[in-house]
Each structure stands twice: as structure tokens, then as C-alpha cells.
Design a protein around this motif. Sequence first.
Motif, PDB file in Angstrom:
ATOM      1  N   GLY A  38       0.923  -1.284   0.091  1.00 39.85           N
ATOM      2  CA  GLY A  38       0.153  -0.047  -0.064  1.00 39.85           C
ATOM      3  C   GLY A  38       0.691   1.246   0.121  1.00 39.85           C
ATOM      4  N   ALA A  39       0.091   2.290   0.519  1.00 43.76           N
ATOM      5  CA  ALA A  39       0.902   3.568   0.391  1.00 43.76           C
ATOM      6  C   ALA A  39      -0.006   4.777   1.127  1.00 43.76           C
ATOM      7  CB  ALA A  39       0.680   4.200  -1.104  1.00 43.76           C
ATOM      8  N   VAL A  40       0.561   5.517   1.675  1.00 42.75           N
ATOM      9  CA  VAL A  40       0.232   6.638   2.580  1.00 42.75           C
ATOM     10  C   VAL A  40       0.868   8.000   2.235  1.00 42.75           C
ATOM     11  CG1 VAL A  40       1.913   6.371   4.566  1.00 42.75           C
ATOM     12  CG2 VAL A  40      -0.425   7.327   5.164  1.00 42.75           C
ATOM     13  N   THR A  41       0.004   9.117   2.167  1.00 45.79           N
ATOM     14  CA  THR A  41       0.664  10.379   1.971  1.00 45.79           C
ATOM     15  C   THR A  41       0.084  11.117   3.046  1.00 45.79           C
ATOM     16  OG1 THR A  41       0.907  12.001   0.134  1.00 45.79           O
ATOM     17  CG2 THR A  41      -1.266  11.173   0.549  1.00 45.79           C
ATOM     18  N   TRP A  42       0.886  12.514   3.200  1.00 52.07           N
ATOM     19  CA  TRP A  42       0.554  13.481   4.084  1.00 52.07           C
ATOM     20  C   TRP A  42      -0.184  14.741   3.574  1.00 52.07           C
ATOM     21  CZ3 TRP A  42       2.293  13.909   9.373  1.00 52.07           C
ATOM     22  CH2 TRP A  42       3.164  12.706   9.702  1.00 52.07           C
ATOM     23  N   SER A  43      -1.209  15.529   4.096  1.00 54.18           N
ATOM     24  CA  SER A  43      -1.684  16.395   3.655  1.00 54.18           C
ATOM     25  C   SER A  43      -0.562  17.689   3.823  1.00 54.18           C
ATOM     26  CB  SER A  43      -2.549  17.048   4.530  1.00 54.18           C
ATOM     27  OG  SER A  43      -2.323  17.105   5.890  1.00 54.18           O
ATOM     28  N   ALA A  44      -0.823  18.642   2.918  1.00 52.44           N
ATOM     29  CA  ALA A  44       0.419  19.561   2.703  1.00 52.44           C
ATOM     30  C   ALA A  44       0.621  20.344   4.140  1.00 52.44           C
ATOM     31  CB  ALA A  44       0.005  20.509   1.913  1.00 52.44           C
ATOM     32  N   ASP A  45      -0.225  20.368   4.913  1.00 45.77           N
ATOM     33  CA  ASP A  45      -0.212  21.170   6.244  1.00 45.77           C
ATOM     34  C   ASP A  45       0.488  20.137   7.426  1.00 45.77           C
ATOM     35  OD1 ASP A  45      -2.365  19.745   6.782  1.00 45.77           O
ATOM     36  OD2 ASP A  45      -3.771  21.607   7.119  1.00 45.77           O
ATOM     37  N   GLY A  46       0.363  18.872   6.986  1.00 47.26           N
ATOM     38  CA  GLY A  46       0.941  17.976   7.807  1.00 47.26           C
ATOM     39  C   GLY A  46      -0.050  17.467   8.989  1.00 47.26           C
ATOM     40  N   ALA A  47      -1.341  17.816   8.954  1.00 51.53           N
ATOM     41  CA  ALA A  47      -2.285  17.562   9.773  1.00 51.53           C
ATOM     42  C   ALA A  47      -3.040  16.282   9.619  1.00 51.53           C
ATOM     43  CB  ALA A  47      -3.256  18.429   9.726  1.00 51.53           C
ATOM     44  N   GLU A  48      -3.152  15.778   8.588  1.00 50.53           N
ATOM     45  CA  GLU A  48      -3.601  14.567   8.289  1.00 50.53           C
ATOM     46  C   GLU A  48      -2.784  13.328   7.212  1.00 50.53           C
ATOM     47  OE1 GLU A  48      -8.289  15.694   7.660  1.00 50.53           O
ATOM     48  OE2 GLU A  48      -7.168  16.092   6.067  1.00 50.53           O
ATOM     49  N   LEU A  49      -3.143  12.131   7.532  1.00 44.57           N
ATOM     50  CA  LEU A  49      -2.675  11.089   6.478  1.00 44.57           C
ATOM     51  C   LEU A  49      -3.836  10.688   5.686  1.00 44.57           C
ATOM     52  CD1 LEU A  49      -0.612   8.952   9.092  1.00 44.57           C
ATOM     53  CD2 LEU A  49       0.355  10.653   7.707  1.00 44.57           C
ATOM     54  N   SER A  57      -4.276   5.582  -4.572  1.00 42.81           N
ATOM     55  CA  SER A  57      -3.059   6.325  -4.892  1.00 42.81           C
ATOM     56  C   SER A  57      -3.588   7.891  -4.640  1.00 42.81           C
ATOM     57  CB  SER A  57      -2.385   6.014  -6.380  1.00 42.81           C
ATOM     58  OG  SER A  57      -2.441   4.824  -6.301  1.00 42.81           O
ATOM     59  N   PRO A  58      -3.890   8.687  -3.529  1.00 46.37           N
ATOM     60  CA  PRO A  58      -4.027   9.834  -3.290  1.00 46.37           C
ATOM     61  C   PRO A  58      -2.649  10.678  -3.443  1.00 46.37           C
ATOM     62  CG  PRO A  58      -4.186   8.686  -1.160  1.00 46.37           C
ATOM     63  CD  PRO A  58      -4.330   7.609  -2.236  1.00 46.37           C
ATOM     64  N   ALA A  59      -2.837  11.664  -3.953  1.00 41.95           N
ATOM     65  CA  ALA A  59      -1.540  12.512  -3.987  1.00 41.95           C
ATOM     66  C   ALA A  59      -2.079  14.032  -3.746  1.00 41.95           C
ATOM     67  CB  ALA A  59      -0.875  12.427  -5.517  1.00 41.95           C
ATOM     68  N   VAL A  60      -1.447  14.470  -2.810  1.00 39.15           N
ATOM     69  CA  VAL A  60      -2.069  16.056  -2.365  1.00 39.15           C
ATOM     70  C   VAL A  60      -0.905  17.062  -3.148  1.00 39.15           C
ATOM     71  CG1 VAL A  60      -2.229  17.337  -0.428  1.00 39.15           C
ATOM     72  CG2 VAL A  60      -2.694  14.974  -0.428  1.00 39.15           C
ATOM     73  N   SER A  61      -1.748  18.165  -3.802  1.00 34.39           N
ATOM     74  CA  SER A  61      -0.825  19.065  -4.345  1.00 34.39           C
ATOM     75  C   SER A  61       0.037  19.909  -3.289  1.00 34.39           C
ATOM     76  CB  SER A  61      -1.883  20.063  -5.093  1.00 34.39           C
ATOM     77  OG  SER A  61      -2.851  20.616  -4.083  1.00 34.39           O
ATOM     78  N   ARG A  73      -4.590  22.385  -2.079  1.00 32.34           N
ATOM     79  CA  ARG A  73      -6.080  22.703  -2.295  1.00 32.34           C
ATOM     80  C   ARG A  73      -6.385  21.400  -3.112  1.00 32.34           C
ATOM     81  NH1 ARG A  73      -6.000  27.224  -6.790  1.00 32.34           N
ATOM     82  NH2 ARG A  73      -8.273  26.882  -6.372  1.00 32.34           N
ATOM     83  N   TRP A  74      -5.754  20.570  -3.742  1.00 35.75           N
ATOM     84  CA  TRP A  74      -6.201  19.472  -4.251  1.00 35.75           C
ATOM     85  C   TRP A  74      -5.718  18.061  -4.092  1.00 35.75           C
ATOM     86  CZ3 TRP A  74      -9.828  21.491  -7.244  1.00 35.75           C
ATOM     87  CH2 TRP A  74      -9.904  22.908  -7.818  1.00 35.75           C
ATOM     88  N   ILE A  75      -6.585  16.960  -4.256  1.00 39.28           N
ATOM     89  CA  ILE A  75      -6.129  15.728  -4.270  1.00 39.28           C
ATOM     90  C   ILE A  75      -6.440  14.926  -5.385  1.00 39.28           C
ATOM     91  CG2 ILE A  75      -6.498  13.510  -3.013  1.00 39.28           C
ATOM     92  CD1 ILE A  75      -7.688  15.066  -0.655  1.00 39.28           C
ATOM     93  N   ARG A 112      -9.601  19.319  -1.320  1.00 42.67           N
ATOM     94  CA  ARG A 112      -9.241  18.615  -0.127  1.00 42.67           C
ATOM     95  C   ARG A 112     -10.451  18.090   0.796  1.00 42.67           C
ATOM     96  NH1 ARG A 112      -5.136  20.867   4.935  1.00 42.67           N
ATOM     97  NH2 ARG A 112      -5.657  19.152   6.313  1.00 42.67           N
ATOM     98  N   ASP A 113     -11.540  18.820   0.416  1.00 45.40           N
ATOM     99  CA  ASP A 113     -12.584  18.337   1.390  1.00 45.40           C
ATOM    100  C   ASP A 113     -13.472  17.456   0.735  1.00 45.40           C
ATOM    101  OD1 ASP A 113     -13.868  19.626  -0.628  1.00 45.40           O
ATOM    102  OD2 ASP A 113     -15.014  21.120   0.850  1.00 45.40           O
ATOM    103  N   GLY A 114     -13.020  17.009  -0.571  1.00 47.09           N
ATOM    104  CA  GLY A 114     -13.624  15.925  -1.235  1.00 47.09           C
ATOM    105  C   GLY A 114     -15.033  16.322  -2.162  1.00 47.09           C
ATOM    106  N   SER A 115     -14.804  17.808  -2.155  1.00 48.70           N
ATOM    107  CA  SER A 115     -15.740  18.040  -3.255  1.00 48.70           C
ATOM    108  C   SER A 115     -15.417  18.440  -4.530  1.00 48.70           C
ATOM    109  CB  SER A 115     -16.311  19.534  -2.531  1.00 48.70           C
ATOM    110  OG  SER A 115     -15.520  20.293  -2.698  1.00 48.70           O
ATOM    111  N   GLY A 116     -16.133  18.544  -5.709  1.00 44.91           N
ATOM    112  CA  GLY A 116     -15.636  18.820  -6.903  1.00 44.91           C
ATOM    113  C   GLY A 116     -15.018  17.853  -7.712  1.00 44.91           C
ATOM    114  N   MET A 117     -15.245  16.635  -7.307  1.00 42.04           N
ATOM    115  CA  MET A 117     -14.873  15.534  -7.971  1.00 42.04           C
ATOM    116  C   MET A 117     -14.884  15.551  -9.540  1.00 42.04           C
ATOM    117  SD  MET A 117     -15.680  12.012  -5.440  1.00 42.04           S
ATOM    118  CE  MET A 117     -15.311  12.334  -3.814  1.00 42.04           C
ATOM    119  N   ARG A 118     -13.858  15.309 -10.343  1.00 39.58           N
ATOM    120  CA  ARG A 118     -13.953  15.089 -11.483  1.00 39.58           C
ATOM    121  C   ARG A 118     -12.894  14.457 -12.462  1.00 39.58           C
ATOM    122  NH1 ARG A 118     -11.753  20.379 -10.688  1.00 39.58           N
ATOM    123  NH2 ARG A 118     -10.060  20.838 -12.305  1.00 39.58           N
TER     124      ARG A 118
END
Length: 693
Positions: free
Chosen positions: A227-238, A279-283, A287-289, A311-317
Motif C-alpha cells: 500500500g501507500a500513505v501520504t501527508w496533507s500539505a499542512d502535515g495535519a492528516e494522513l 493512490s491519493p496525491a496531495v498538491s 488545495r487538491w487531491i 481537499r474536502d472531497g468536493s468537486g470530483m472530476r
Amino acid sequence: MRHLRALVAGLLTASLAFAPRPAAAQPRTLTPGDLFDLEYVAEPAISPDGEWIVYVRRWSDRATDRRYGNLWIVRSDGTGHRPLTTGRTTESAPVWSPDGSRLAFISTRGGTPQLWVRWMDRGDELPLTHGAEAPSAPAWSPDGRQLAFLQLVRTPPLVIGTPLTPPPGATWAAPPKYTDRLVFRQDQIGELPTGFVHAFVIPADGGTPRQVTRGDYHHGGNVYGGGAVTWSADGAELLMAARRGDNPEWNARETDLFAFTVASGEVRRLTQRFGPDQSPAVSPDGRWIAYTSFDDRKQGYQNTQLHLMARDGSGMRVLSARLDRSVSAPVWSSDSRTIYAQVDDEGNTKVARFSLDGAFEYVARNLGNGNSAYSGGSFSVARDGRLVVTASTPAMPSELVLVTPGTVRGGKTVPPRTLTAINDDVLNGKTLGAVEEIWYTSAKDGRRVQGWIIKPPGFAPDRKYPLMLEIHGGPFANYGDRFDEEKQLMAAAGYVVLYTNPRGSTSYGEEFGNLIHHAYPGDDFDDLNSGVDAVVAKGYVDANNLFVTGGSGGGVLTAWMIGRTNRFRAALAFYPVINWESFVLTADMSSMAVNNWFPGFPWDHPENYAKRSLLSVVKQVRTPTLIMTGEEDFRTPMSESEQYYKALKMQGVETVLVRVPDEPHGIRRYPSHEAAKITTMVGWFAKHRATVP
């Protein structure tokens, strides 16, 4: 640097030469012993400033008959190439810290895989973990102060009743094994431990790991180290994929994306639909995932698409809607304006760069693992946009290549730079089989099919050669213009080798891949048989000396071919599936096979299972056939090969069953066993080869 470079002199000299030649004209070719000497680059990691590349250098050891991998480093201009680690250990997953001063990686030194950190200026190293379970997928926090990783957390094994306790000093047999899981053993692993994969964080300077995720679910996307794990840009979330839905064992493809607060473990769901969100990748701007996914329609093959959401899961495309290909491994550019991703296109693995409006361009090609014509390889991106890829071509097994897209250097074209030459010493003075691309039409419906021909070293167009049809597995996979050690050894044995991408192969779009949906094996026979016809028509193949082989799905199609035609003088099926009913009830991928490869359970659809079974055509087989399978193969279990062997034997067909100890699917755990695949094939086909006029 090589690892125990002594070659096995004279190995199979007689059987590897197709016909006598004058000594001066005989080319030096690869031999099975060279499988110990070929090395491969993997898992490149380019430093944030783009000046250094660390990679895993994989090698084989004659003394232990095992494969290992050490970390090496090289400058982006090709200088300074040297090892960072040495010895009979396996290092993996190198990851640079955000400031480029340290390197995290996994190492088996000491016996058990552990997470290590290396200070690059002085070479000091520190093991961060010391537990019994192997960590995987290390990821640096944005500030470089912590590392996240995945690790199995065991739960007590199931026991029914109260077992007896041995008296003091007694030696009793091992106790019974209980399970209530659908998948209790897995290929390449064996018996699965009880427990669940969770995410942890640990201080990068040393300390105690702290578990972030909870619950009886697997986290990270793939279980047991994939698997894989990634950090949010502010380091607050995995952020990671997880199987937290209903009946996750049965819905094997189903994962959703979640964000977990590092401080508290609080969970936030980002996606919720039926399909593999991965495979989530944070900008970098937060702002974006970006992630990969598709809505699972329970088809055999579907394009995996590149998606984007806030980042909040909205606007998926969907970003890759203009591309009729599957996309994987998304990586953001440092300015958060583009996304790099890996794409297979007509048998070639490339890196595409997507803008946020869905436009894309290919910026790198020829990615590969190096040892096989199957798709593969990996890439890494620096902050300035330079990429390093693991590259493979028919004449180049595996090297690091630096790619500089035009926009990185002010629009100037900078040719790719090959940084390593790790196999020059093995290949120097040896002649490889020349590889030629071929397109032909299928007799079934006129579809164009892509393939490749390897000609024997020293090929003479006025001679007649035996032909070997080699069929890929999957079945949803692709061969391509990549180096393949086993196929080169087939060509070195004097055969013209044909390998193709029949219907069902990936890299040609979703429609082509799904031509075998609920119909495999089937019309792929015509695609493969037409390929043989096309090569025979070139005039340098002896039509009385045709042979067929393949592994896994290729073993399935080998049995399918000889059940439909007697044109082949001999066949070798590596680890095939023969009886689909027994396969879906014994293999480690039962749920996916039932859900995606068949219309349902075998007792509800017996006709579909029966007409696709290789036992449905076994009574037509007259071709001498050898079956070779690993005894620890839990993907296409040994019982499948035994059924076919006994079916042929009872009908009086010449057949041999080869059982390979301690080998999982693929027969590559031990280099000597991989060599035995080739020596067995050469011996079997030589035994049945007709004399060429």
C-alpha cells in the motif's frame, strides 16, 4: 561492481545451439547462467533539487541462490555513481526528506525488515523501528520531523474450543490451523497472519511509533506490504485508501479514500462509491487531491482514470477522460499546476503530464522493470520538473534515464540522458536476438494485433528456424518493446520467438481489453494463431517446427491452443488454470474471479464455466505437453496442473509434470529455478524438434 561474476562454463552448450556453424561465425549469446549476473534498477528517488538519484540495484547471488537489492546513488549528470549500502540484504522504498538532507528506506539488515534513516552529508544511519512486523511505504511529513508508514497489527488467531496444554517437557505436533476468512493464504506470502494493516507515525530522529488508524480494516490500499500513505500539505492528516466497507474480502476491488487526523486518529471519508479509489496525491499548495479510480461495473477490464477533487472531497472530476488508457502513480509538479502519471500505450509504458483542464502530453517513454516484456517500471520527479525513470528497451535490460521536459529548460529540447550502465559487463561481446515489431490482422474479425519477433543471434534470412509462440498471462496485461531475459534465452537457443498482445491485452483501450469479458479463453485463439501464420509467411520459419508456451494466463492459452489445433510439435504450460470451477474455489483471488471474470458462482452459471474450462478441449489434445508449476503457487494452485497432467496421461498423450519446490507464482524466487524454466523448455522442445532440411 559485480556480485560473484564467475560464469558457469559450458552450461547447455549443445542444446543451446540450434544448428552447427563454423566456429568463427558462432555468436556469443546469453546463457541461463547469466540470470545470476544481470542486474536491474528499481524504485528511483530523485532528490528535491534534482541533483542526486538514489535507486535500488537488484542482483542475484550464486552462493545463496537468492535475490537482493542495495541502495546506489548517482548524480543527475551521471557522475558519482556508487553504492550506499552493500551486502546480502534487501533495501527498498528510498524516500528523500523534504529538504534533501536525509533518506528513509526499508532494510532487511539484521534479518527483519525495519525502517531506517540515513543522513546524507555524513552517512550516519539509524534504525527507527525494531518490531517483529515489517514496516512499509515510508512517507515524510512536510516539515521533515516525522515519518509515516504502514505495518501489520496482529490479532489473536482463531481457535475453536479449549485446546489441551502439553505437559512440561513434552514435544507435541503443531496445532490445527483455524480460519474464518475467505483468503487465508496468498501467493508470494503463504499463510496469512491474522490482523490488519494500519498507519503509524514516528519521529524522524528516533522514538516510539504511534498508531494513527484503528478498526478491523486494512489501510493503505493493498494489504500486506503493497500500500501507500501520504501527508496533507499542512502535515495535519494522513491520506490513504482503505477497505472499510461491508464484506471487504468479497469486494476485493473496493476501496475508498480517507483522511486521518495525525494527532487524534479522527477519520474523514473522502470518497464513497463502488470501485477502487487509490493512490491519493496531495498538491503542494494543499488545495487538491489527485487519485486513480473507476466505477466498478464488474467487468474483466476497465480503464483506471485520473481523478481530481478538492481537499474536502468536493468537486470530483475525471482528468484523463480524453485518454482511452489506464493511468497510475500520480505525482504533482511543485507548482501544483500539473500531474505526472504512468500510462501503458500500445505496449510501451510512458509518463504523461496532465494539466488541470484534462489536457495531457507524454514526457517520457520506455519504462520497464528490465527482466520481462511485461509493463512496469517507475519514475520520480524533482521540483524543477526533471524526471528519472527506470528504462528498458529490447537491447537494454534496465538502466536509469534522466528526462528533461522542454518546459524545464525554457523550451529547449534536452535529449534523455542514460545515467547507468550496470549490465555492460554482462552483455559486452554477446549478441542479443534482434527484436522486430509486427502488426497483423486476426482471422476472427480483422482486428489489428500488435506483436514482436525476436530473431536468433546470428540470424540468417535464408535459413529455416523453429518458431516459439510465447503467450502472456494476466490475462489483462501487456507485453511490449522491453527487454525480456527469458525470451532472449529462448532466441539464444535457436528459436524465432513471437510474443503478441491478443484481445484482452491492456494498453489498447477499454473496448479491446473487454473483448474477452466472460469469454476467456475464446477468440484469442484466432489472434494468436494468425500471428503464427504471419510470421511463417515471412519465409524464415519452418512450419513443421512450431512450439507454444506461456505462463499463468499464457499457460491457459497454451492449453487452449493445443486443444484447438495440432500444428505445434510440443507445448509447455507454466502454472496454468485448467478447471475454472476448482480455480475460483481454491485460488487467492477467488472473489475477483467470480465477480469480474465470470457472470457469477459456478453453481449458478455451470455452462459458462464449463465451456471456458480447458478440460472442455482436452480430449482433442495430441501435442506432447509439459506442465511446470511452483509448489507454493497459490494464484494458480498446483492442483490445476495436476488435473491437466492426469487428464493428458489417462488419454495417452505424452506429458510430464514438473513440481518446483518453494516457488510461488512465476517461478522466480530463486535464480536457479528461473534458469530451470529455460533449461527444461529447451530440453523438452529439442526432444520433439523435427530435423530441419
